[in-house]
Write a protein that holds these residues in place. Sequence first.
Motif, PDB file in Angstrom:
ATOM      1  N   VAL A 182      -9.934  -9.244   1.625  1.00  0.00           N
ATOM      2  CA  VAL A 182     -10.702  -9.186   0.377  1.00  0.00           C
ATOM      3  C   VAL A 182     -11.340 -10.539   0.089  1.00  0.00           C
TER       4      VAL A 182
ATOM      5  N   LYS B 281      -6.484  -1.329  -5.797  1.00  0.00           N
ATOM      6  CA  LYS B 281      -6.829  -2.506  -5.005  1.00  0.00           C
ATOM      7  C   LYS B 281      -8.326  -2.549  -4.706  1.00  0.00           C
ATOM      8  N   LYS B 282      -8.901  -1.404  -4.379  1.00  0.00           N
ATOM      9  CA  LYS B 282     -10.329  -1.357  -4.066  1.00  0.00           C
ATOM     10  C   LYS B 282     -11.163  -1.716  -5.282  1.00  0.00           C
TER      11      LYS B 282
ATOM     12  N   ALA C 210     -10.785  -5.457  -5.990  1.00  0.00           N
ATOM     13  CA  ALA C 210     -11.523  -6.284  -5.031  1.00  0.00           C
ATOM     14  C   ALA C 210     -12.996  -6.356  -5.400  1.00  0.00           C
ATOM     15  N   ALA C 211     -13.563  -5.221  -5.788  1.00  0.00           N
ATOM     16  CA  ALA C 211     -14.975  -5.210  -6.167  1.00  0.00           C
ATOM     17  C   ALA C 211     -15.209  -6.039  -7.422  1.00  0.00           C
TER      18      ALA C 211
ATOM     19  N   ARG D  74      -3.942   2.045  -3.574  1.00  0.00           N
ATOM     20  CA  ARG D  74      -5.084   1.651  -2.754  1.00  0.00           C
ATOM     21  C   ARG D  74      -6.387   1.716  -3.546  1.00  0.00           C
ATOM     22  N   LEU D  75      -6.510   2.688  -4.432  1.00  0.00           N
ATOM     23  CA  LEU D  75      -7.707   2.792  -5.262  1.00  0.00           C
ATOM     24  C   LEU D  75      -7.794   1.635  -6.256  1.00  0.00           C
TER      25      LEU D  75
ATOM     26  N   ASP E  25       0.848  -1.202   0.000  1.00  0.00           N
ATOM     27  CA  ASP E  25       0.000   0.000   0.000  1.00  0.00           C
ATOM     28  C   ASP E  25       0.880   1.246   0.000  1.00  0.00           C
TER      29      ASP E  25
ATOM     30  N   SER F   1      -4.038 -10.211   0.902  1.00  0.00           N
ATOM     31  CA  SER F   1      -5.421  -9.975   0.461  1.00  0.00           C
ATOM     32  C   SER F   1      -6.453 -10.827   1.192  1.00  0.00           C
TER      33      SER F   1
END
Length: 391
Positions: A249, A211-212, A215-216, A208-209, A202, A246
């Motif tokens: 997640v 990764k987010k 994940a979605a 981080r964005l 991170d 992860s």
Amino acid sequence: MTDSSTITALHAATADLDPPLAAVDLAALRANAADLVRRARGIPIRVASKSVRCRAVLEEVLGSGLTAAGGFAGIMGYSLAEAIWLVRQGARDVLLGYPTADRHALATLAADPLLLDSITLMIDDVDQLSFVRAALGSEKAAPRVCVDVDASLRIGPLHLGVRRSPIRTPEQAATVAAEAERRGFRVVGVMTYEAQIAGLPDTNLAVRLVKKASAAEIGKRRRMVVEAVRAAVGELEIVNSGGTGSIEVSIADPNVTEVTAGSGLYLPTLFDGYRNLAPRPSMYFALPVLRHPAPGIATVFSGGYIASGPAGATRVPKPVWPKGLKLIGTEGAGEVQTPLTHADGLNIGDRVWFRHAKAGELCERFTDVQLVDNGARTTVPTYRGEGQCFG
């Protein structure tokens, strides 16, 4: 991130040994294992053997057992030959993380009912089914197989993640699974490994964005993949996902039955930038000072233990004790010697302690590792020390 009390303990427990040597602080290892269990929130953790490469450490972790509160169960192997060896040493649940083209190992698998029941092969291509069936040398052998599904993030032409499986859609996964069943294989699972989350520190807001978003995307697509494969072949024993970086997640998806972790036990330097990891490295290695080529410089023996992945500064070992030592940019960590700056006060024969960039790869450099537990030391072999090298 280096714990000076850990190094002090390792230093004292190994004082009678001549370096180079590798050592693991069991208190730190156990704390790391407990932290992985905490993060998994009751979901079983499969130990990634490539990140350990020491049977005694695998047994230490797996020996803690699986309870109602979670824990460790099973091994993710990286080679069929390795999986066969582990089963013959007592392991009973080894999921390969990668496909295999080892014809000799496949023939060995086909001839042994215990191996067939204990090992799950990884597939992601119909052509692999043809290869495996031919190598098995038997139409009656029914190996367990798991379908590997690409978990990378695609944004237009961008591919964010590793190049693994060609299977991406639910339809592709169901097609391969159904064909595997038709050819006499037992489809028992699905795997998704989101490397762009698990293996990326991170370091900034952009990471981080990404990764987010990743994940979605994989969470939604994984659910559809699992539903499609279940519709094609029936219920699944395994829906495996994730890595040390992860776990949170992966466990957010109720379809996931287990997560994989291994690097989080040793915590090498590549994991220093993760916000969700407790900073307690457990594995170090020590090298002896051999000479002083100039004031302020000390040269230690060996040290060129470069980690796999893209070449760069993140892949070299890091001197961590005494504090303040630095590699020289023009030489780095060398094949047979490594010069260090800011080395005033180091004498010939003194030790310098390092951390490796990746977890299990350090064990390829040593035939044994020193396990230190409350001041007591036990010498155990690595894979190399047991005469095993699986590539």
